[in-house]
Design a protein around this motif. Sequence first.
Motif, PDB file in Angstrom:
ATOM      1  N   GLN A  83     -13.377  -7.683  -1.480  1.00 23.08           N
ATOM      2  CA  GLN A  83     -12.019  -7.210  -1.772  1.00 23.08           C
ATOM      3  C   GLN A  83     -10.993  -8.303  -1.519  1.00 23.08           C
ATOM      4  O   GLN A  83     -10.048  -8.486  -2.296  1.00 23.08           O
ATOM      5  CB  GLN A  83     -11.691  -5.984  -0.912  1.00 23.08           C
ATOM      6  CG  GLN A  83     -12.455  -4.723  -1.289  1.00 23.08           C
ATOM      7  CD  GLN A  83     -12.241  -3.637  -0.259  1.00 23.08           C
ATOM      8  OE1 GLN A  83     -12.379  -3.853   0.943  1.00 23.08           O
ATOM      9  NE2 GLN A  83     -11.900  -2.451  -0.719  1.00 23.08           N
ATOM     10  N   ARG A  84     -11.171  -9.030  -0.433  1.00 20.18           N
ATOM     11  CA  ARG A  84     -10.224 -10.103  -0.107  1.00 20.18           C
ATOM     12  C   ARG A  84     -10.272 -11.201  -1.169  1.00 20.18           C
ATOM     13  O   ARG A  84      -9.231 -11.745  -1.572  1.00 20.18           O
ATOM     14  CB  ARG A  84     -10.540 -10.679   1.276  1.00 20.18           C
ATOM     15  CG  ARG A  84     -10.333  -9.672   2.401  1.00 20.18           C
ATOM     16  CD  ARG A  84     -10.873 -10.187   3.737  1.00 20.18           C
ATOM     17  NE  ARG A  84     -10.980  -9.100   4.694  1.00 20.18           N
ATOM     18  CZ  ARG A  84     -10.396  -9.068   5.881  1.00 20.18           C
ATOM     19  NH1 ARG A  84      -9.686 -10.096   6.300  1.00 20.18           N
ATOM     20  NH2 ARG A  84     -10.541  -8.029   6.687  1.00 20.18           N
TER      21      ARG A  84
ATOM     22  N   TRP B 178      -8.656   0.927   7.785  1.00 13.75           N
ATOM     23  CA  TRP B 178      -9.694   0.201   7.062  1.00 13.75           C
ATOM     24  C   TRP B 178      -9.687  -1.286   7.409  1.00 13.75           C
ATOM     25  O   TRP B 178      -8.712  -1.842   7.889  1.00 13.75           O
ATOM     26  CB  TRP B 178      -9.566   0.410   5.557  1.00 13.75           C
ATOM     27  CG  TRP B 178      -8.395  -0.259   4.883  1.00 13.75           C
ATOM     28  CD1 TRP B 178      -7.990  -1.559   4.997  1.00 13.75           C
ATOM     29  CD2 TRP B 178      -7.479   0.352   3.971  1.00 13.75           C
ATOM     30  NE1 TRP B 178      -6.885  -1.797   4.222  1.00 13.75           N
ATOM     31  CE2 TRP B 178      -6.556  -0.651   3.573  1.00 13.75           C
ATOM     32  CE3 TRP B 178      -7.347   1.627   3.435  1.00 13.75           C
ATOM     33  CZ2 TRP B 178      -5.526  -0.403   2.671  1.00 13.75           C
ATOM     34  CZ3 TRP B 178      -6.316   1.857   2.535  1.00 13.75           C
ATOM     35  CH2 TRP B 178      -5.426   0.868   2.170  1.00 13.75           C
TER      36      TRP B 178
ATOM     37  N   MET C  29     -10.700  -4.537   5.061  1.00 16.00           N
ATOM     38  CA  MET C  29     -11.112  -4.920   3.709  1.00 16.00           C
ATOM     39  C   MET C  29     -12.337  -5.824   3.758  1.00 16.00           C
ATOM     40  O   MET C  29     -12.451  -6.701   4.616  1.00 16.00           O
ATOM     41  CB  MET C  29      -9.972  -5.624   2.983  1.00 16.00           C
ATOM     42  CG  MET C  29      -8.817  -4.715   2.592  1.00 16.00           C
ATOM     43  SD  MET C  29      -7.408  -5.635   1.895  1.00 16.00           S
ATOM     44  CE  MET C  29      -8.175  -6.403   0.453  1.00 16.00           C
ATOM     45  N   SER C  30     -13.250  -5.618   2.824  1.00 15.24           N
ATOM     46  CA  SER C  30     -14.464  -6.428   2.741  1.00 15.24           C
ATOM     47  C   SER C  30     -14.126  -7.826   2.225  1.00 15.24           C
ATOM     48  O   SER C  30     -13.035  -8.068   1.681  1.00 15.24           O
ATOM     49  CB  SER C  30     -15.469  -5.774   1.802  1.00 15.24           C
ATOM     50  OG  SER C  30     -14.985  -5.821   0.459  1.00 15.24           O
TER      51      SER C  30
ATOM     52  N   CYS D 296       0.256  -6.763   2.983  1.00 12.34           N
ATOM     53  CA  CYS D 296      -0.997  -6.047   3.217  1.00 12.34           C
ATOM     54  C   CYS D 296      -1.480  -6.245   4.655  1.00 12.34           C
ATOM     55  O   CYS D 296      -1.039  -7.159   5.353  1.00 12.34           O
ATOM     56  CB  CYS D 296      -2.079  -6.510   2.240  1.00 12.34           C
ATOM     57  SG  CYS D 296      -2.377  -8.284   2.281  1.00 12.34           S
TER      58      CYS D 296
ATOM     59  N   ASP E  28     -11.481   2.553   1.303  1.00 16.74           N
ATOM     60  CA  ASP E  28     -11.805   1.318   2.020  1.00 16.74           C
ATOM     61  C   ASP E  28     -10.837   0.179   1.740  1.00 16.74           C
ATOM     62  O   ASP E  28     -11.120  -0.969   2.049  1.00 16.74           O
ATOM     63  CB  ASP E  28     -13.229   0.874   1.673  1.00 16.74           C
ATOM     64  CG  ASP E  28     -13.426   0.657   0.169  1.00 16.74           C
ATOM     65  OD1 ASP E  28     -12.505   0.998  -0.617  1.00 16.74           O
ATOM     66  OD2 ASP E  28     -14.495   0.157  -0.225  1.00 16.74           O
ATOM     67  N   GLY E  29      -9.696   0.497   1.138  1.00 16.68           N
ATOM     68  CA  GLY E  29      -8.742  -0.561   0.862  1.00 16.68           C
ATOM     69  C   GLY E  29      -7.812  -0.193  -0.267  1.00 16.68           C
ATOM     70  O   GLY E  29      -7.886   0.907  -0.824  1.00 16.68           O
TER      71      GLY E  29
ATOM     72  N   PRO F 242      -5.159  -6.443   5.830  1.00 17.46           N
ATOM     73  CA  PRO F 242      -6.601  -6.392   5.563  1.00 17.46           C
ATOM     74  C   PRO F 242      -7.438  -6.098   6.805  1.00 17.46           C
ATOM     75  O   PRO F 242      -8.528  -5.548   6.713  1.00 17.46           O
ATOM     76  CB  PRO F 242      -6.900  -7.778   4.983  1.00 17.46           C
ATOM     77  CG  PRO F 242      -5.782  -8.652   5.456  1.00 17.46           C
ATOM     78  CD  PRO F 242      -4.578  -7.772   5.567  1.00 17.46           C
ATOM     79  N   THR F 243      -6.948  -6.497   7.977  1.00 15.96           N
ATOM     80  CA  THR F 243      -7.642  -6.259   9.254  1.00 15.96           C
ATOM     81  C   THR F 243      -6.608  -5.897  10.315  1.00 15.96           C
ATOM     82  O   THR F 243      -5.911  -6.748  10.768  1.00 15.96           O
ATOM     83  CB  THR F 243      -8.356  -7.542   9.760  1.00 15.96           C
ATOM     84  OG1 THR F 243      -9.038  -8.186   8.707  1.00 15.96           O
ATOM     85  CG2 THR F 243      -9.282  -7.242  10.908  1.00 15.96           C
TER      86      THR F 243
ATOM     87  N   HIS G 159      -5.915  -1.868   9.035  1.00 20.12           N
ATOM     88  CA  HIS G 159      -4.799  -1.199   8.366  1.00 20.12           C
ATOM     89  C   HIS G 159      -4.202  -0.096   9.226  1.00 20.12           C
ATOM     90  O   HIS G 159      -4.899   0.709   9.830  1.00 20.12           O
ATOM     91  CB  HIS G 159      -5.281  -0.600   7.037  1.00 20.12           C
ATOM     92  CG  HIS G 159      -4.191  -0.033   6.205  1.00 20.12           C
ATOM     93  ND1 HIS G 159      -3.720   1.247   6.371  1.00 20.12           N
ATOM     94  CD2 HIS G 159      -3.458  -0.575   5.206  1.00 20.12           C
ATOM     95  CE1 HIS G 159      -2.755   1.477   5.504  1.00 20.12           C
ATOM     96  NE2 HIS G 159      -2.570   0.392   4.782  1.00 20.12           N
TER      97      HIS G 159
ATOM     98  N   ASP H 152       0.828  -1.201   0.000  1.00 17.38           N
ATOM     99  CA  ASP H 152       0.000   0.000   0.000  1.00 17.38           C
ATOM    100  C   ASP H 152       0.867   1.257   0.000  1.00 17.38           C
ATOM    101  O   ASP H 152       1.945   1.291   0.602  1.00 17.38           O
ATOM    102  CB  ASP H 152      -0.908   0.018   1.225  1.00 17.38           C
ATOM    103  CG  ASP H 152      -1.853  -1.168   1.261  1.00 17.38           C
ATOM    104  OD1 ASP H 152      -2.340  -1.570   0.189  1.00 17.38           O
ATOM    105  OD2 ASP H 152      -2.089  -1.707   2.360  1.00 17.38           O
TER     106      ASP H 152
END
Length: 443
Positions: free
Chosen positions: A243-244, A237, A239-240, A227, A206-207, A229-230, A232, A180
């Motif tokens: 997205q994942r 954020w 990630m939904s 990354c 959001d990601g 994802p949970t 950030h 990122d």
Amino acid sequence: MPRSRYKSLVDTFAEQIRTGRLPPGTRLPTHRQLAASQGLALVTASRVYAELEAMGLVSGEAGRGTFVRETSLPPGHGIDQPAVTAGMHDLNYNYPSVPGQAELLRTALRQLALSGDLESLLRYQPHGGRLHERASVARHLESRGLHVPAEQVLIVNGAQHGLTVALMTLLNPGDVIAVDALTYPGFKALALALHLEVLAVPVLNDGPDLDALEKLCRSRSVRAIYCMPTLHNPLGWVMSLEQRQRMVTLARTYDLQIIEDAAYAFLVENPPPPLADLAPERTLYVSGLSKSVAAGLRIGFVAAPASMIAALERMIRVTAWNTPGVMTAIAAGWLDDGTVRQLERQKRQDAQARQIIAGEVLAGLPIVRHPFSYFVWLPLSEDARADQVVSALMREHVSVSTAQPFTTSAQVPHAIRLALGSVDMGTLRMALAKVRWVVEAYS
């Protein structure tokens, strides 16, 4: 232009900046204006500014120009922790604690002293940890939605060590890794030390921008992606699931290895499944107990595909041999008896309470955050400069970080990150009020 004249111009600018005749935030002439006024070639004027930037005295910003930097900030501010002076309120680093943790440690040490296996803790341990302790971690990871056997869990000396062995196992110097555009500073430092080429993936609200990631994969030989994802850090954020799933599809299509950093994942209740659960064949899941329990408990863990375990164990041996037996035994005991789950619940409540304070004090400012995180991202106005804001806050005895340590792209956003977890509630409210006052004064 003779070299002596070129160097003389660099030295003149440097002297004016260091003595304050060109104060922080001063916009310097454009490259063309400097060339015209000094009778230089444009390439030489650009070289003058490039050398000043390399000296840390100016910063060039696309579309805005070249500005004098604030040079009074501590070296490495935001990643190499400066000494915290008396009276300095630390909103730069997170080491969250809740009442009673010291007593928990006293109890654990007493229990350990009464156990019958003390002598074994003084010997070398298996490189990835003893199997029953790896099983304790595996059971803990089930609460995060990750189902992995104990044999595929390795115990390391904190999450940073976990990232180290993961990168050393997967990549070689010169390999390309996508990350990122704003990310964890410890990863940046590690990638630099390992001579990896880091490609920035633009960030959305959001990601990560997965369309941009796919374009990178089409144009470059990307080997891996790092990354969070949970949850950030620094943008907060989560990630939904969609997205994942798309990230996993991209990883499989372009044969990317995934390094999933879950250091702050404990703060989010019922998130979507980890990437390691969606793509177990190519994901290394890295986390630890520094944030959820205590910074001094340097116990982390890496969950990995079975095919990578032997290579990861070799890297643990090379970098640390094994985790300290006493600390690992305490950590495993707390995982088994529910202490870690209890502390995670308390810290989720603590983080939420701190975010409520931040929302009240910073109301109306464009803050970016998660309601259960320990940090706030605060973009600044076009007229504000982050280094000036940080320096002004230090004069008010408040330490925060600029965006520089978090940025992997060429363009550094003017923003600051506020860590909420290292001061008491009353101090937090007061320090955030100073942040608001300074930010508004420089806007």
